[in-house]
Each structure stands twice: as C-alpha cells, then as structure tokens.
Scaffold this motif. Structure first.
Motif, PDB file in Angstrom:
ATOM      1  N   GLN A 153      42.074  45.808  30.482  1.00  0.00           N
ATOM      2  CA  GLN A 153      42.325  44.380  30.674  1.00  0.00           C
ATOM      3  C   GLN A 153      41.410  43.599  29.740  1.00  0.00           C
ATOM      4  N   THR A 192      47.477  32.510  33.889  1.00  0.00           N
ATOM      5  CA  THR A 192      46.467  31.726  34.593  1.00  0.00           C
ATOM      6  C   THR A 192      45.061  32.182  34.241  1.00  0.00           C
ATOM      7  N   LYS A 193      44.848  33.489  34.216  1.00  0.00           N
ATOM      8  CA  LYS A 193      43.522  34.029  33.921  1.00  0.00           C
ATOM      9  C   LYS A 193      43.318  34.296  32.434  1.00  0.00           C
ATOM     10  N   GLU A 199      53.525  40.221  25.001  1.00  0.00           N
ATOM     11  CA  GLU A 199      54.269  41.181  25.811  1.00  0.00           C
ATOM     12  C   GLU A 199      55.227  42.021  24.960  1.00  0.00           C
ATOM     13  N   ARG A 219      51.183  43.280  29.622  1.00  0.00           N
ATOM     14  CA  ARG A 219      51.542  42.221  30.559  1.00  0.00           C
ATOM     15  C   ARG A 219      50.503  41.107  30.463  1.00  0.00           C
ATOM     16  N   ASN A 223      40.293  30.189  41.613  1.00  0.00           N
ATOM     17  CA  ASN A 223      40.813  29.612  40.369  1.00  0.00           C
ATOM     18  C   ASN A 223      40.073  28.344  39.971  1.00  0.00           C
ATOM     19  N   ARG A 261      42.301  32.129  47.046  1.00  0.00           N
ATOM     20  CA  ARG A 261      42.735  32.219  45.649  1.00  0.00           C
ATOM     21  C   ARG A 261      42.596  30.873  44.946  1.00  0.00           C
ATOM     22  N   SER A 317      46.884  42.792  30.032  1.00  0.00           N
ATOM     23  CA  SER A 317      46.762  44.179  30.485  1.00  0.00           C
ATOM     24  C   SER A 317      47.588  45.052  29.556  1.00  0.00           C
ATOM     25  N   GLU A 368      44.519  36.731  30.724  1.00  0.00           N
ATOM     26  CA  GLU A 368      44.218  38.149  30.611  1.00  0.00           C
ATOM     27  C   GLU A 368      45.442  38.922  30.114  1.00  0.00           C
ATOM     28  N   ASN A 384      48.680  37.727  32.122  1.00  0.00           N
ATOM     29  CA  ASN A 384      48.373  36.852  33.252  1.00  0.00           C
ATOM     30  C   ASN A 384      47.949  35.521  32.649  1.00  0.00           C
TER      31      ASN A 384
END
Length: 537
Positions: free
Chosen positions: A120, A153-154, A136, A149, A323, A319, A158, A156, A151
C-alpha cells in the motif's frame, strides 16, 4: 505575423497554436514560444524551449516521457477524462535505490510470498478521475503488476505484483515516471495499522446483525398475524429461540453502553448512555416477562435492531473522526532511508539506524534527518519545516545544520553529530505544549447536553407511565419503554461529527486548515488573534 505553409507541411502543423510548422528554426520558434503554450500533460506554461511530440507541446522531458509511455501502451485515454490531469515531472536517477535493500523494502509490504507481493503506497498526487483511471490500469504498463486499487479518500494505492518480474523499486519508479511518486516516509515502517475486521466494534456489529436478522425471521408469524392454532408448541419454541438470540445482544453487543452508563453514575452525572441503557433494559424486561409468562413474543426484534443501528452509527462516527484527524508526527515527513558514505562506497541506510559520525550524501530537496555538520564548502538550507521561515539561509563549511532543514542545491556531504532521537526537531515536536491532555470534544459536548436531556426524558417517561397506571396498569411498562426508545438520544452523538465535518469542509474550501476537528468548538470562544513573525495576515 502570419506564416504561409505549403500543403505538404500541414501534417507538421501544431493544432494548439494554429497552422505553424513545429520545426521552424530561429525567429519563427521564438514567435511560437510567445504563444503561451501550455504543457499537454500538466498544464504548466512552457518556457522558451518547449518540446513537441505528435503535435503536442510539453514543458519538460519528464512530461514528454510520461505521454510517450501512456500513448505507446494505449492509455492516452487518460487525457480525455480531464484537462491537464498530470503533474510536472522531474527526472530521477537512483533516488529509490534504497528499496533494493530487502531489510528496508520488506517491512513496507503488507503481504509477501514467492509469486505475490502486496503493498500500500501513499500517492499525494491523486486528485481526479483521470488519476484513478490511470492508476487502476498500471498493469497495462508492466506485466509484473497483477492489479491495483485506489482509495481516493486516503490517497492510497494498493498494488499486487509478481516479485520475479518487477521489484518494489521498479514499481515505485514506474509510478514516479507516470507522475505519481509515492510518499515513502519513516512513519510507514513504524506504524502498524489495525485491520478494521479485527476491531471489537466490527465484531459486535456482526453479532448484532446476525441476531437481528434471525429474530426478524422468527417474528414473521407475529408480523403477518398468523394463528398457529393448536400448534402452540411451535410458537413457544420460536419465542424462546428469539430470547436466546437476544442474550448476546444484551450482554455482549451493548456492553460498552452499560460500562459508560455505570462510570457516569459512579461519578454522579448522567451521560448520554444512561437513557439508552434504560431503554435496553426496559425492552428486554418487557419481552422476558411476555415470553416466560406466555403473554406474547415481546419486542426482541426492536431490541436487536436498535443495538445494530446504534453500533453502525458508532462505527460511522469513528470513521468520520478518523477522516477528520490530521495528527501526524515528524516521522511522517522524514525519508525512510538516506545515502551513507562509508569507505568511499555509497549505501542506503535506514534513518533510524544512523549513528554519530556517519557521513551522509543529501540530494536536492531532501530533508536532513539528524543534526549534522556541513562538510562541503557551502550550501543553502530551507528551515521552513522547523521555524516557518520560507527564506533559505546560506551555510558555510563547518556550520551546524539542524534536522528538518531541507537541502537546496547539488548533492552535499553532512556528518551526523546527534542521533535522530536527540535532534532539535525531535525535542521541538515532543514539547509539552503539543501534548497537553485534551478532553474529547464529542464526549464533552454531548454529555453537557445529555445532563438536561436525560432528566427531561426520564421525567416524561415516568409521568406517562404514572398516567397509564391509573388508566390501564398493564400498559404502564410498555408506555415507559416506548418513551425511552422513541426519544433515543443517539442522534445527539451522531450530530457532532456531521457538524464538524461540514465546518471543516467550509474552512478547507476557503484555504483554511485545522490540525484536528476538536479546534472547531474552541474557535467559537476566540476573541483575540496573535501572529508571530512568520504569521500570515
């Protein structure tokens, strides 16, 4: 000025600036440069020497290289999703050589086997749909990448990759070449993220959901008004099965609410969980009485459903706060490894393994990880990370350079005089002013309201129950329970993160950023602003 070109030259014209041949020499190219060309990749203005490839203009070789990589791999649809989606590129050589060291690279992996590695990576440059689409589809750029993949929002990424076909260094360099350089810091090695599936709250949600679903199924005859007739044994079994399924909901899933309510009562104050616990006990007590004395099926479906929704709301709240949290220590900004010069040989070494007298080779724009002495003639240091001063300072040979300063210029030698744990930046970050004990905002705000809310709700419930004792004593407990459930105060605890999230989004749209969400309430009481010498009005 107007250029006249022949029919044969049209294939060499640049659509971005009109019908001007791209290979015009001398003054013609000077006129071309004055057309305010924008880089096709990143959108930055091109300088006096723009680069052209396939009738596209580029500001530097890095942006041109990214376009070539994407177009050769049939990924140039990236530019159709967003205008100027890329970021300006800078060419690199051995910047990520330290990732060839297994002792450094292996702890960064989340999974490792002979044919599959998972990692990650934090990608700060992710900002639009084009970024997600390209990242992606990284597998189309190299056969060693098995899948990826994003993310958003973060920020990140993977990535699954085959270690025999591409190394971690190769993967990071590939991402950097296409404009998405990962941010690999010292904190990535030391921080261990707990999987959400292992958290106690998630387990309680799973148990509550399982019990809720099965109790609902067993309650269908009651919902549909079916009469079991002579087969009362089946109805009796269904009721007792529901009671058994309600036990883990009562003793396991709701345990946090009971603990919180007990602590509050022990300290002689009513917190927000007291009315919730009273409602749970009332619901279970009413249902237990009806089932044991064969008066009905009770309201265990409502009990399980209430706990399930409360726990889901608690998970969502956690959560939301995660965030909104921007707490990071200085290790999040420091590099994972640096170049060390030993016996005339360059080697990558973890920042945490630096020792006094180690000679470091620091590149342009790299942070100095430990207090050091400058060995070369002179250099410039940007101390904005430490002091807030944006103007670089000139340092001469033999000067002490504090950790956190950013080196500007050619690769320079520094000799470590203090380990990182004793550096000035460490002492500054660990100052007591940054570690004052703060009461949780949600607990403080909600409990201040709940003191009055709980008393009022209890009075209403007791008055309603007392009234029904006179009219119909059998309904008194049911009315008392109904008031507590209908007036469930869980919405109060949910309102805080929603409010803080909305306020911080308004602030961020206006370029105003807070360290954490708990500052918002305190800002309402501010009547004086103080600016130090680095403050911006």
């Amino acid at each position: 000025m107007i250029f006249v070109i022949s029919e044969n030259d049209k294939d060499r014209a640049c659509p971005q600036v009109g019908f001007i041949p791209c290979n015009l020499p001398g003054s013609a190219m000077e006129v071309l440069a004055k057309k305010d060309l924008k880089c096709f990749h990143c959108g930055d203005a091109c300088d006096a020497n723009p680069l052209f490839y396939r009738d596209k203009s580029f500001c530097c070789q890095g942006c041109e290289m990214v376009y070539k990589i994407l177009s050769e791999n049939e990924l140039d649809n990236y530019y159709n999703l967003e205008s100027f989606p890329g970021t300006r590129q800078s060419l690199f050589s051995d910047k990520f050589a330290y990732l060839d060291n297994d002792a450094i690279a292996t702890p960064l992996l989340s999974y490792a086997s002979e044919k599959l590695h998972k990692v990650q990576l934090l990608i700060p440059n992710i900002h639009c749909s084009s970024c997600i689409w390209l990242l992606e589809h990284v597998s189309r750029l190299h056969q060693g990448v098995l899948g990826s993949r994003v993310n958003f929002t973060k920020k990140e990424l993977s990535v699954d990759y085959h270690p025999e076909n591409i190394s971690l260094r190769g993967l990071v360099e590939l991402l950097t070449r296409i404009g998405y350089e990962p941010n690999i810091s010292l904190a990535d090695r030391e921080t261990k993220k707990n999987s959400a599936s292992q958290s106690p709250l998630t387990k309680k949600i799973a148990v509550a959901g399982f019990c809720f679903g099965n109790i609902m199924l067993l309650s269908f005859p009651e919902y549909l008004g079916l009469d079991f007739g002579v087969d009362q044994i089946l109805a009796w079994w269904f009721s007792w099965l529901m009671l058994i399924l309600a036990l883990p909901v009562l003793f396991y899933c709701s345990s946090d609410y009971f603990k919180s309510a007990f602590k509050g009562l022990r300290e002689r104050y009513l917190n927000i969980d007291v009315p919730i616990v009273l409602g749970i006990l009332a619901l279970f007590g009413q249902s237990f009485y009806e089932i044991v004395w064969a008066q009905g099926a009770g309201y265990l479906d409502s009990l399980a459903g209430l706990l399930f929704l409360l726990l889901v709301g608690k998970w969502f709240q956690a959560r939301t706060y995660r965030n909104l949290s921007f707490d990071r220590d200085f290790k999040s900004y420091f590099p994972l490894a640096v170049l060390r010069l030993r016996s005339g040989t360059e080697e990558s070494v973890l920042v945490s393994n630096l020792r006094v007298d180690d000679v470091l080779l620091i590149r342009h724009q790299e942070l100095i990880p430990a207090d050091s002495v400058l060995l070369d003639a002179h250099t410039q240091i940007d101390y904005s990370f430490v002091t807030g001063e944006s103007q670089p300072v000139i340092k001469e040979q033999g000067a002490t350079i504090y950790a956190g300063g950013k080196h500007l210029g050619v690769m320079t030698k520094y000799q470590v005089i203090k380990p990182m744990s004793q550096s000035y930046i460490t002492q500054l970050w660990n100052h007591q002013a940054f570690h004052q004990k703060k009461e949780n905002l949600r607990v403080r705000l909600v409990n201040n309201v709940s003191k009055y809310f709980t008393v009022v709700i209890l009075l209403i419930a007791l008055l309603a129950a007392a009234s029904w004792l006179v009219m119909d004593p059998k309904q008194a407990l049911f009315v008392f329970t109904s008031v507590l459930i209908v007036a469930c105060p869980c919405a109060l605890s949910m309102a805080t993160p929603f409010t803080l999230g909305s306020v911080m989004r308004v602030f961020s749209r206006n370029k105003f950023y807070l360290r954490d969400a708990e500052v918002v309430e305190g800002m309402a009481k501010v009547d004086t602003l103080l600016f130090d010498k680095t403050g911006t009005l």
